[in-house]
Design a protein around this motif. Structure first.
Motif, mmCIF file in Angstrom:
data_model
loop_
_atom_site.group_PDB
_atom_site.id
_atom_site.type_symbol
_atom_site.label_atom_id
_atom_site.label_comp_id
_atom_site.label_asym_id
_atom_site.label_seq_id
_atom_site.Cartn_x
_atom_site.Cartn_y
_atom_site.Cartn_z
ATOM 1 N N GLY A 19 32.486 -92.818 8.349
ATOM 2 C CA GLY A 19 33.308 -93.567 7.399
ATOM 3 C C GLY A 19 34.678 -93.860 7.966
ATOM 4 N N GLY A 23 39.310 -91.063 5.120
ATOM 5 C CA GLY A 23 38.453 -91.268 3.949
ATOM 6 C C GLY A 23 38.005 -89.973 3.294
ATOM 7 N N ALA A 103 33.006 -93.329 1.862
ATOM 8 C CA ALA A 103 33.856 -94.505 1.656
ATOM 9 C C ALA A 103 35.096 -94.121 0.851
ATOM 10 C CB ALA A 103 33.068 -95.586 0.908
ATOM 11 N N ASP A 104 36.202 -94.762 1.145
ATOM 12 C CA ASP A 104 37.455 -94.536 0.421
ATOM 13 C C ASP A 104 37.508 -95.514 -0.750
ATOM 14 O OD1 ASP A 104 40.139 -94.448 -0.434
ATOM 15 O OD2 ASP A 104 40.822 -93.847 1.561
ATOM 16 N N ASN A 113 36.484 -99.919 4.734
ATOM 17 C CA ASN A 113 35.126 -99.450 4.432
ATOM 18 C C ASN A 113 34.085 -100.402 5.017
ATOM 19 O OD1 ASN A 113 35.854 -97.175 2.840
ATOM 20 N ND2 ASN A 113 36.198 -98.503 1.075
ATOM 21 N N TYR A 140 31.270 -92.152 -2.557
ATOM 22 C CA TYR A 140 32.479 -92.901 -2.924
ATOM 23 C C TYR A 140 33.555 -91.877 -3.271
ATOM 24 C CZ TYR A 140 29.087 -96.675 -3.070
ATOM 25 O OH TYR A 140 28.094 -97.566 -2.737
ATOM 26 N N LEU A 158 29.078 -102.337 -0.323
ATOM 27 C CA LEU A 158 28.682 -101.393 0.730
ATOM 28 C C LEU A 158 27.225 -100.940 0.671
ATOM 29 C CD1 LEU A 158 31.838 -99.073 0.450
ATOM 30 C CD2 LEU A 158 31.448 -100.870 2.141
#
Lengths: 191, 179
Positions: A19, A23, A103-104, A113, A140, A158
């Motif tokens: 990632g 993140g 993912a951020d 991302n 997430y 995503l």
């Protein structure tokens, strides 16, 4: 690559956290390390810069103990998220049995991302692999922060293959074990 | 947000099987014997066999004070990083690596099938002797590894449990550990 040694009764599995930078990949590992018993965890290795950014990788072995006589271990790795460390990322990704994409969720990290996921696909392609053929889940992260993308937005951006996703706050451990447990099970089911 | 949410938004295709190394008794014993022979002939402190994903396959010698899991991971990472360096100067890879310490030293040799020999040695022997003995052992071990992994995927012997048969137990253990 998983190792199954029938002679010594051992199973080793490699899980990689991938990632964008900052993140929460290393935070996932630190939480796991902090919560597991001494018997279950090995030494956590961190190859980081002086600024505590992952330079090469973090590594944490998690030992389930003997399951039907087989010593079963999960080797957890994080890759460095910063864009310019791609050689390190590719090295660590090699041989991954399962992947957690962290993912951020902050809106300002939208492009980071997307770029990181694209980079993951590109790096897998160098090993003649496709992401869709590898067990993976989405996490997430940072769902406690302001200015978040909605989960629906993140899914649209995503997760075109609609794999499992988890909402998390890795700093508080929310979603951390759930994500790891699921990818571990997915990998084991593929044996 | 409430409790952590896991949602399945569609069916996953998990058609491909995991790529894996499988070792059985006969092949493993042949490897183990040659690692022990190398230990004796080189007068090293310890010899380890690891793969490039950081799995420890076997070891011999004085390893009580070594964190073997960390060693295997870092040895594999060391080899991977220097392979990238090799590529930068137009080499495919460096076949051997040597790290010199105050008392203990490391010597790595690449074998076939992404396997690495790692030798830990001290003043009881010399780099020259270690190098020669490792070279001989590498030839024998590479042949053994090709015999094990070179052909078709090995069938699991009748008497051995299938991993898929114990996967449910592993899942139960994961539930116990991670709640």
């Amino acid at each position: 690559m998983a190792l199954i040694n029938y002679a010594t009764r051992e199973i080793n599995v490699k899980i990689v956290y991938y990632g964008p930078g900052l993140g929460g990949k290393t935070t996932n590992l630190r939480w796991i390390y902090g919560k597991l018993d001494q018997n279950t965890k090995g030494k956590m290795i961190t190859l980081a810069t002086e600024m505590d950014r992952t330079l090469f990788f973090d590594f944490l072995p998690v030992d389930l103990g003997k399951v039907r006589g087989f010593q079963t271990r999960f080797h957890l790795y994080t890759v460095p998220g910063q864009v310019f460390y791609n050689a390190s990322r590719r090295i660590i990704l090699r041989g991954a049995d399962g992947i957690i994409f962290v993912a951020d969720s902050q809106r300002e990290r939208r492009e980071d991302n997307i770029d990181s996921l694209e980079n993951l696909r590109d790096n897998l392609a160098t090993f003649n692999l496709r992401l869709s053929d590898t067990p993976y889940v989405m996490q997430y992260n940072k769902r406690d922060l302001p200015n978040l993308m909605t989960v629906a937005e993140m899914e649209g951006l995503l997760n075109p293959e609609r794999v499992l996703y988890f909402e998390s706050v890795a700093t508080q451990g929310i979603g951390v074990f759930d994500t790891l447990k699921e990818i571990a099970k997915m990998v084991i089911r593929k044996f | 947000m409430g409790s952590p949410v896991a949602k399945r938004a569609g069916n996953q295709r998990l058609n491909m099987l995991i790529d894996r190394i499988k070792l059985f008794e006969s092949g493993f014993q042949a490897i183990k014997e040659n690692i022990e022979k190398l230990l004796q002939q080189s007068d090293a402190k310890a010899v380890l066999l690891v793969d490039r994903d950081g799995n420890l396959i076997t070891n011999a010698g004085e390893t009580e004070r070594v964190d073997l899991e960390s060693f295997a991971t870092l040895a594999a990472a060391d080899f991977a990083a220097t392979s990238q360096l090799a590529e930068l100067i137009g080499e495919q890879q460096f076949h051997t690596l040597y790290h010199q310490g105050e008392r203990d030293h490391l010597y790595f040799q690449a074998l076939v099938r992404n396997i690495i020999i790692a030798v830990i040695f001290d003043q009881r022997t010399t780099l020259g002797l270690v190098r020669v003995r490792v070279k001989h052992a590498a030839e024998t071990l590479s042949k053994i590894l090709e015999d094990i992994f070179g052909g078709q995927e090995q069938a699991v012997p009748e008497e051995e449990p299938r991993i898929k048969d114990i996967s449910k137990d592993i899942e139960d253990e994961l539930d116990r550990l991670f709640g």
